[in-house]
Scaffold this active site. Structure first.
Site, PDB file in Angstrom:
ATOM      1  N   LYS A 146      61.340 -37.031 -14.168  1.00 16.56           N
ATOM      2  CA  LYS A 146      62.763 -36.538 -14.710  1.00 16.56           C
ATOM      3  C   LYS A 146      62.682 -34.943 -14.741  1.00 16.56           C
ATOM      4  CE  LYS A 146      64.140 -40.780 -16.964  1.00 16.56           C
ATOM      5  NZ  LYS A 146      63.062 -41.748 -16.687  1.00 16.56           N
TER       6      LYS A 146
ATOM      7  N   GLU B 210      72.586 -38.678 -22.339  1.00 17.36           N
ATOM      8  CA  GLU B 210      72.523 -40.069 -22.737  1.00 17.36           C
ATOM      9  C   GLU B 210      71.137 -40.353 -22.643  1.00 17.36           C
ATOM     10  OE1 GLU B 210      73.002 -39.274 -19.645  1.00 17.36           O
ATOM     11  OE2 GLU B 210      71.619 -40.578 -18.829  1.00 17.36           O
TER      12      GLU B 210
ATOM     13  N   SER C 168      55.976 -42.924 -10.572  1.00 15.59           N
ATOM     14  CA  SER C 168      57.254 -42.011 -11.040  1.00 15.59           C
ATOM     15  C   SER C 168      56.807 -41.372 -12.287  1.00 15.59           C
ATOM     16  CB  SER C 168      58.412 -42.695 -11.116  1.00 15.59           C
ATOM     17  OG  SER C 168      58.205 -43.894 -11.822  1.00 15.59           O
TER      18      SER C 168
HETATM   19  C1  LIG Z   1      63.134 -43.086 -16.330  1.00 14.05           C
HETATM   20  C2  LIG Z   1      62.550 -43.367 -15.271  1.00 14.05           C
HETATM   21  C3  LIG Z   1      62.446 -44.285 -14.263  1.00 14.05           C
HETATM   22  C4  LIG Z   1      63.758 -44.743 -13.982  1.00 14.05           C
HETATM   23  O1  LIG Z   1      64.721 -43.859 -13.609  1.00 14.05           O
HETATM   24  P1  LIG Z   1      65.303 -43.787 -12.011  1.00 14.05           P
HETATM   25  O2  LIG Z   1      66.236 -42.923 -12.246  1.00 14.05           O
HETATM   26  O3  LIG Z   1      65.390 -45.158 -11.265  1.00 14.05           O
HETATM   27  O4  LIG Z   1      63.843 -43.095 -11.193  1.00 14.05           O
HETATM   28  C5  LIG Z   1      61.538 -44.729 -13.517  1.00 14.05           C
HETATM   29  N1  LIG Z   1      60.293 -44.097 -13.837  1.00 14.05           N
HETATM   30  C6  LIG Z   1      59.778 -43.289 -14.806  1.00 14.05           C
HETATM   31  C7  LIG Z   1      58.669 -43.119 -15.176  1.00 14.05           C
HETATM   32  C8  LIG Z   1      60.886 -42.980 -15.580  1.00 14.05           C
HETATM   33  O5  LIG Z   1      60.675 -42.185 -16.765  1.00 14.05           O
END
Ligand SMILES: *Cc1c(COP(=O)(O)O)cnc(C)c1O
Length: 414
Positions: free
Chosen positions: A112, A134, A395
């Protein structure tokens, strides 16, 4: 999704798709269209703000000086480039070669940060001093508050009242970072209501305020702009994979999908290779698998809705995947066949989280544990052939979920 099809479909590779132009992830068509999806479905009052943002982003993204500042912050502040880790013990366990793109190692612990740094720079470039955002579980709120602190911007985060109660610690983090959290009491008091409130604030304050949207969703230009700020994930990963695979690309590229920003950034780096692209949603929030096309939050995409068009609540162990829709470019990639979308269930997600922790010493966030859960199942069923090379975007890191996972796992044992 077909589970009976043996082996990896190869028809999506650009070299084998004769006569059909390869799918690219470039600028969307007129009005922000990705095929039949995307667009800008908004009240007239919000259109000028979107047009201003679109012009500012287009200017910035063609400006080497802007890109230079963005990349310098990603390296000196956020800790890029993140490595790609070859996972030997996990690979042995699954019978395929697993490479992980380590977004868990960034400042604030997920992808993010790439998006919020880009949007904070845009805010400053547009001469604005305030960001609104948001947030659902609070992760995007914390990221936005982080970037706002870094640039000295005022920051207001809208969060469903129910979510502020469930995610007290993230509310406190945002406050520590100098942001104001405004609980939203309308509707179901969750993420979709927070998006509506943030849009409402933006239209009333647009002269000095930028709306820092958290994923590849919403009205044009957001799905495009957020994907471009996340493209760095896929571009780094492609080069790093080539270095590890003697110049080759992986057979399979897998990422989890909430709104779809980490997956979009990842896919953007591989869409023009022969790699099969797989997005994994939470089974309880599977907008591609169980949704139908409709309009929400300014975009046309797949949405979870009932027969009357009422939006349904997504429900999953992972609050970050609880969005009842999916970004419009994913709807397009899915319907064109270039990417496929599948799901993972809560129980197998918990197993996958523990599998990665025990084999590699990495505790993933619950969201990317969905990608690993699908991969583990697909390897065991033979859907992914033994010996394949698989790049998974990790992620985010699991610290934020440790308490929740402890509650579930210890609860199960007693
Ligand atoms: C917010 C988040 C997501 C989901 O958001 P996407 O926009 O689909 O990438 C996925 N993994 C983590 C670690 C997050 O914090």
């Amino acid at each position: 999704m077909s589970t009976t099809q043996p082996g990896l479909p190869t028809q999506h590779g650009p070299s084998t798709q004769q006569g059909v132009p390869p799918v690219r992830m470039a600028e969307p068509g007129a009005g922000g269209r990705f095929g039949d999806f995307g667009g800008r479905y908004l009240p007239e009052s919000l259109v000028p703000a979107c047009l201003e943002l679109e012009a500012a982003f287009r200017r910035a993204w063609n400006d080497e000086a802007f890109k230079g500042r963005y990349h310098a912050l990603l390296s000196d502040y956020a800790g890029r480039p993140t490595p790609v880790t070859a996972c030997d013990r996990l690979s042995e366990e699954l019978g395929v070669r697993v490479l992980l793109k380590r977004e868990d190692l960034t400042h604030t612990g997920s992808h993010k940060i790439n998006n919020v740094i880009g949007q904070a720079l845009l805010t400053v470039d547009m001469g604005k001093g305030r960001m609104v955002a948001e947030t659902g579980a609070g992760q995007h709120g914390v990221a936005t508050a982080t970037a706002a602190a870094l640039f000295g911007l005022e920051c207001v985060v809208y969060m469903g009242e129910l979510d502020t109660e469930r995610q007290e610690l993230n509310v406190f983090r945002m406050e520590l970072l100098g942001a104001e959290v405004r609980p939203v009491t309308s509707g179901s008091r969750t993420l979709k209501d927070a998006v509506n409130e943030a849009l409402r604030d933006w239209v009333a304050t647009v002269g000095n305020t930028h709306y820092c949207l958290g994923s590849v969703m919403g009205p044009h230009p957001y799905p495009w702009l957020v994907r471009e700020f996340q493209r760095i994930v896929g571009e780094e990963a492609r080069e790093q994979c080539r270095a590890l695979l003697a110049g080759k690309d992986p057979d399979l590229v897998v990422a989890c999908v909430g709104g779809g920003s980490n997956a979009a950034g990842t896919f953007a780096g591989f869409v023009e290779t022969g790699a099969q692209l797989v997005g994994v949603e939470a089974a309880g929030g599977a907008a591609m698998a169980r949704g139908i096309p409709g309009v929400l939050h300014g975009m046309r995409s797949y949405l979870l809705q009932d027969e009357w068009g009422q939006i349904l609540e997504a429900e999953s162990i992972s609050a970050g995947l609880d969005y009842p829709g999916i970004g419009p470019e994913h709807a397009y990639l899915g319907s064109s066949g270039r990417a496929r979308y599948t799901t993972a269930e809560d129980a197998e997600v918990l197993d996958a989280l523990q599998l990665l922790a025990r084999t590699e010493g990495i505790i993933p966030a619950l969201e990317p544990a969905h990608a690993l859960a699908w991969l583990a199942r697909a390897c065991r069923s033979g859907e992914v052939p033994a010996g394949s090379t698989v790049m998974v975007t990790l992620s985010g890191r699991g610290d934020k979920d440790a308490e929740q996972v402890m509650g579930v796992l210890k609860g199960n044992r007693s």
